[in-house]
Scaffold this active site. Structure first.
Site, PDB file in Angstrom:
ATOM      1  N   TYR A  63      -1.901  -1.259  10.947  1.00 49.56           N
ATOM      2  CA  TYR A  63      -2.153  -1.808   9.610  1.00 49.56           C
ATOM      3  C   TYR A  63      -1.021  -1.427   8.656  1.00 49.56           C
ATOM      4  O   TYR A  63      -0.456  -2.271   7.960  1.00 49.56           O
ATOM      5  CB  TYR A  63      -3.500  -1.308   9.060  1.00 49.56           C
ATOM      6  N   LYS A 109       2.143  -3.741   6.535  1.00 46.55           N
ATOM      7  CA  LYS A 109       2.537  -3.710   5.119  1.00 46.55           C
ATOM      8  C   LYS A 109       4.031  -3.419   5.000  1.00 46.55           C
ATOM      9  O   LYS A 109       4.755  -4.055   4.244  1.00 46.55           O
ATOM     10  CB  LYS A 109       1.734  -2.643   4.359  1.00 46.55           C
ATOM     11  N   SER A 167       0.837  -1.202   0.000  1.00 47.46           N
ATOM     12  CA  SER A 167       0.000   0.000   0.000  1.00 47.46           C
ATOM     13  C   SER A 167       0.870   1.249   0.000  1.00 47.46           C
ATOM     14  O   SER A 167       1.989   1.245   0.544  1.00 47.46           O
ATOM     15  CB  SER A 167      -0.859  -0.020   1.266  1.00 47.46           C
TER      16      SER A 167
HETATM   17  P1  NAD Z   1     -10.815  -7.436   1.676  1.00 46.77           P
HETATM   18  O1  NAD Z   1     -10.979  -7.409   3.160  1.00 46.77           O
HETATM   19  O2  NAD Z   1     -12.037  -7.326   0.839  1.00 46.77           O
HETATM   20  O3  NAD Z   1     -10.030  -8.758   1.247  1.00 46.77           O
HETATM   21  C1  NAD Z   1      -9.093  -9.400   2.077  1.00 46.77           C
HETATM   22  C2  NAD Z   1      -9.544 -10.844   2.190  1.00 46.77           C
HETATM   23  O4  NAD Z   1      -8.620 -11.566   3.005  1.00 46.77           O
HETATM   24  C3  NAD Z   1     -10.917 -10.981   2.841  1.00 46.77           C
HETATM   25  O5  NAD Z   1     -11.746 -11.749   2.004  1.00 46.77           O
HETATM   26  C4  NAD Z   1     -10.644 -11.699   4.160  1.00 46.77           C
HETATM   27  O6  NAD Z   1     -11.716 -12.535   4.528  1.00 46.77           O
HETATM   28  C5  NAD Z   1      -9.374 -12.444   3.836  1.00 46.77           C
HETATM   29  N1  NAD Z   1      -8.524 -12.751   4.980  1.00 46.77           N
HETATM   30  C6  NAD Z   1      -8.127 -11.923   5.992  1.00 46.77           C
HETATM   31  N2  NAD Z   1      -7.336 -12.581   6.844  1.00 46.77           N
HETATM   32  C7  NAD Z   1      -7.229 -13.847   6.381  1.00 46.77           C
HETATM   33  C8  NAD Z   1      -6.551 -15.002   6.839  1.00 46.77           C
HETATM   34  N3  NAD Z   1      -5.847 -14.988   7.966  1.00 46.77           N
HETATM   35  N4  NAD Z   1      -6.649 -16.144   6.118  1.00 46.77           N
HETATM   36  C9  NAD Z   1      -7.398 -16.186   4.994  1.00 46.77           C
HETATM   37  N5  NAD Z   1      -8.058 -15.121   4.504  1.00 46.77           N
HETATM   38  C10 NAD Z   1      -7.969 -13.972   5.202  1.00 46.77           C
HETATM   39  O7  NAD Z   1      -9.762  -6.314   1.289  1.00 46.77           O
HETATM   40  P2  NAD Z   1      -9.280  -5.835  -0.155  1.00 46.77           P
HETATM   41  O8  NAD Z   1      -9.663  -4.415  -0.296  1.00 46.77           O
HETATM   42  O9  NAD Z   1      -9.673  -6.802  -1.187  1.00 46.77           O
HETATM   43  O10 NAD Z   1      -7.709  -5.870   0.051  1.00 46.77           O
HETATM   44  C11 NAD Z   1      -6.905  -6.935  -0.401  1.00 46.77           C
HETATM   45  C12 NAD Z   1      -5.455  -6.664  -0.004  1.00 46.77           C
HETATM   46  O11 NAD Z   1      -5.030  -5.435  -0.569  1.00 46.77           O
HETATM   47  C13 NAD Z   1      -5.251  -6.530   1.506  1.00 46.77           C
HETATM   48  O12 NAD Z   1      -4.023  -7.108   1.846  1.00 46.77           O
HETATM   49  C14 NAD Z   1      -5.212  -5.034   1.704  1.00 46.77           C
HETATM   50  O13 NAD Z   1      -4.467  -4.681   2.836  1.00 46.77           O
HETATM   51  C15 NAD Z   1      -4.504  -4.591   0.426  1.00 46.77           C
HETATM   52  N6  NAD Z   1      -4.791  -3.189   0.090  1.00 46.77           N
HETATM   53  C16 NAD Z   1      -6.081  -2.791  -0.100  1.00 46.77           C
HETATM   54  C17 NAD Z   1      -6.366  -1.469  -0.379  1.00 46.77           C
HETATM   55  C18 NAD Z   1      -7.793  -1.007  -0.555  1.00 46.77           C
HETATM   56  O14 NAD Z   1      -8.038   0.191  -0.464  1.00 46.77           O
HETATM   57  N7  NAD Z   1      -8.750  -1.872  -0.813  1.00 46.77           N
HETATM   58  C19 NAD Z   1      -5.325  -0.535  -0.475  1.00 46.77           C
HETATM   59  C20 NAD Z   1      -4.010  -0.979  -0.295  1.00 46.77           C
HETATM   60  C21 NAD Z   1      -3.753  -2.324  -0.023  1.00 46.77           C
END
Ligand code: NAD
Ligand code: UDP
Length: 339
Positions: A149, A153, A124
């Site tokens: 958080y 990362k 991120s």
């Molecule tokens: P999201 O919460 O929709 O997806 C993350 C998924 O991981 C969820 O389905 C959750 O159930 C699953 N999960 C969490 N812990 C777990 C575990 N221990 N074992 C198995 N599954 C697990 O979030 P997203 O927006 O799709 O984000 C995906 C990734 O991208 C994340 O790592 C997030 O930090 C990163 N990210 C997202 C954004 C954003 O704005 N959406 C920005 C920067 C980085």
């Protein structure tokens, strides 16, 4: 080629599964459904007419990881799984460090045991902290994060770099996302936050729907043209396209690389609201509020490295991001809860 998509049922993961199936990859999704609904994957299969394998399980669980690597021939992993709510991470630091960091360490260990040393990691822009330069290039030094958080990362990036230093057989692509928004044009999959949204776009779509009375704009006194914070919103389809382009780096055995995934355009909170109203014809009442703790005034990318090295560039603008986020929200007022 077969890909393990951790967090595959989530917002970004489900869009990735869809695109990977369309591109002809075999998809194995792993998710503990902590923040998602397996209906997203049913819909992905409905849209593509293709099937994927879903394991409901945890990246902390060696048994399920071992089972996946013995039952499936995995070529590489796209690692989305993680907890991502900034505010909650301040309240539950142990849970965030354990889930995100111990989870990633466990995944990496099971991967190397299985001889799978190719990974794309969801990082991120938060790792830049209060960025030393705007637009932010990948050379911009990492900064101090304002919440656990963000630190997960930053620390996972460090772990990946050290793993690569010790063992050059790894191929690692770290993708630093700016602000992903929008949804697939089918409006069958999209972002489905639990409870009241923390992020701007889902908050806006829920106000437009009438589920929330008005948007609170956090801070109108920043040193920006209209006083509100500036971010680099990127359409989820562009973001996922960046992952598909990054797979090529894994195939080329090119070691460790880091890319920003953003559009390179800064958009203020009020500009996003204006664009939303234009794109949808629906009003979004708002009130100005105090600044939100930990927010930085301006954050947008210089995405030219990804263009140069991956041949990737974002195609969609804010108008399409708003239109597609709204179509998803309108057709699924309660997200995946209602069919
Ligand atoms: P999201 O919460 O929709 O997806 C993350 C998924 O991981 C969820 O389905 C959750 O159930 C699953 N999960 C969490 N812990 C777990 C575990 N221990 N074992 C198995 N599954 C697990 O979030 P997203 O927006 O799709 O984000 C995906 C990734 O991208 C994340 O790592 C997030 O930090 C990163 N990210 C997202 C954004 C954003 O704005 N959406 C920005 C920067 C980085
Ligand atoms: N924001 C806002 N009201 C909200 C949610 C967010 O004004 O209800 C602002 C927030 O202060 C920030 C921008 O919108 O300037 C983007 O916030 P978001 O949480 O979506 O992303 P991030 O802070 O991670 O960049």
């Amino acid at each position: 080629m077969n890909v393990l998509v951790t967090g595959g049922a989530g917002y970004l993961g489900s869009h990735a599964c869809l695109k990977l199936l369309e591109e002809g990859y075999g998809v194995v999704a792993l998710d503990n459904l902590a923040n998602s609904n397996s209906k997203s994957l049913e819909r992905v299969q409905k849209i593509t007419g293709k099937t994927l394998k879903f394991y409901e399980g945890d990246i902390l669980d060696r048994e399920v990881l071992g089972r996946i690597f013995s039952e499936q021939k995995i070529d590489f992993c796209i690692h989305f799984a993680g907890l991502k709510a900034v505010g909650e991470s301040v309240q539950k630091p142990w849970e965030y460090y354990n889930n995100n960091i111990t989870g990633t360490l466990t995944l990496l260990d099971e991967m190397r045991k299985a001889g799978v040393k190719n990974i794309i990691f969801s990082s991120s822009a938060t790792v830049y902290g209060d960025p030393a330069q705007i637009p932010i290039t990948e050379e911009c030094p990492k900064g101090s994060c304002t919440n656990p958080y963000g630190w997960t990362k930053s620390m996972i990036e460090q772990i990946l770099m050290d793993m690569y230093k010790a063992d050059n057989e790894w191929n690692i692509v770290i993708l630093r996302y700016f602000n992903p928004v929008g949804a697939h044009q089918s409006a069958l999959i999209g972002e489905d936050p639990k409870g009241i949204p923390n992020n701007l776009m889902p908050y806006v779509t829920q106000v437009a729907l009438g589920r929330l009375p008005q948007l609170g704009v956090f801070g109108g006194d920043y040193d920006t043209p209209d006083g509100t914070c500036i971010r680099d919103y990127i359409h989820v389809l562009d973001l996922i396209d960046g992952h598909v382009k990054a797979i090529k780096k894994l195939e080329d055995n090119s070691g460790l690389s880091i890319y920003n995934l953003g559009t390179g355009h800064g958009v203020s909170v009020l500009e996003l609201v204006e664009n939303f109203i234009k794109a949808t014809g629906v009003d979004v009442p708002y009130v100005m509020k105090d600044r939100r703790a930990g927010d930085i005034p301006v954050c947008y990318s210089d995405p030219s490295k990804a263009e140069r090295e991956l041949g990737w560039k974002a195609q969609y603008g804010v108008f399409e991001m708003c239109r597609d986020a709204w179509n998803w929200q309108m057709k699924n007022p309660k997200g995946y809860e209602e069919e």
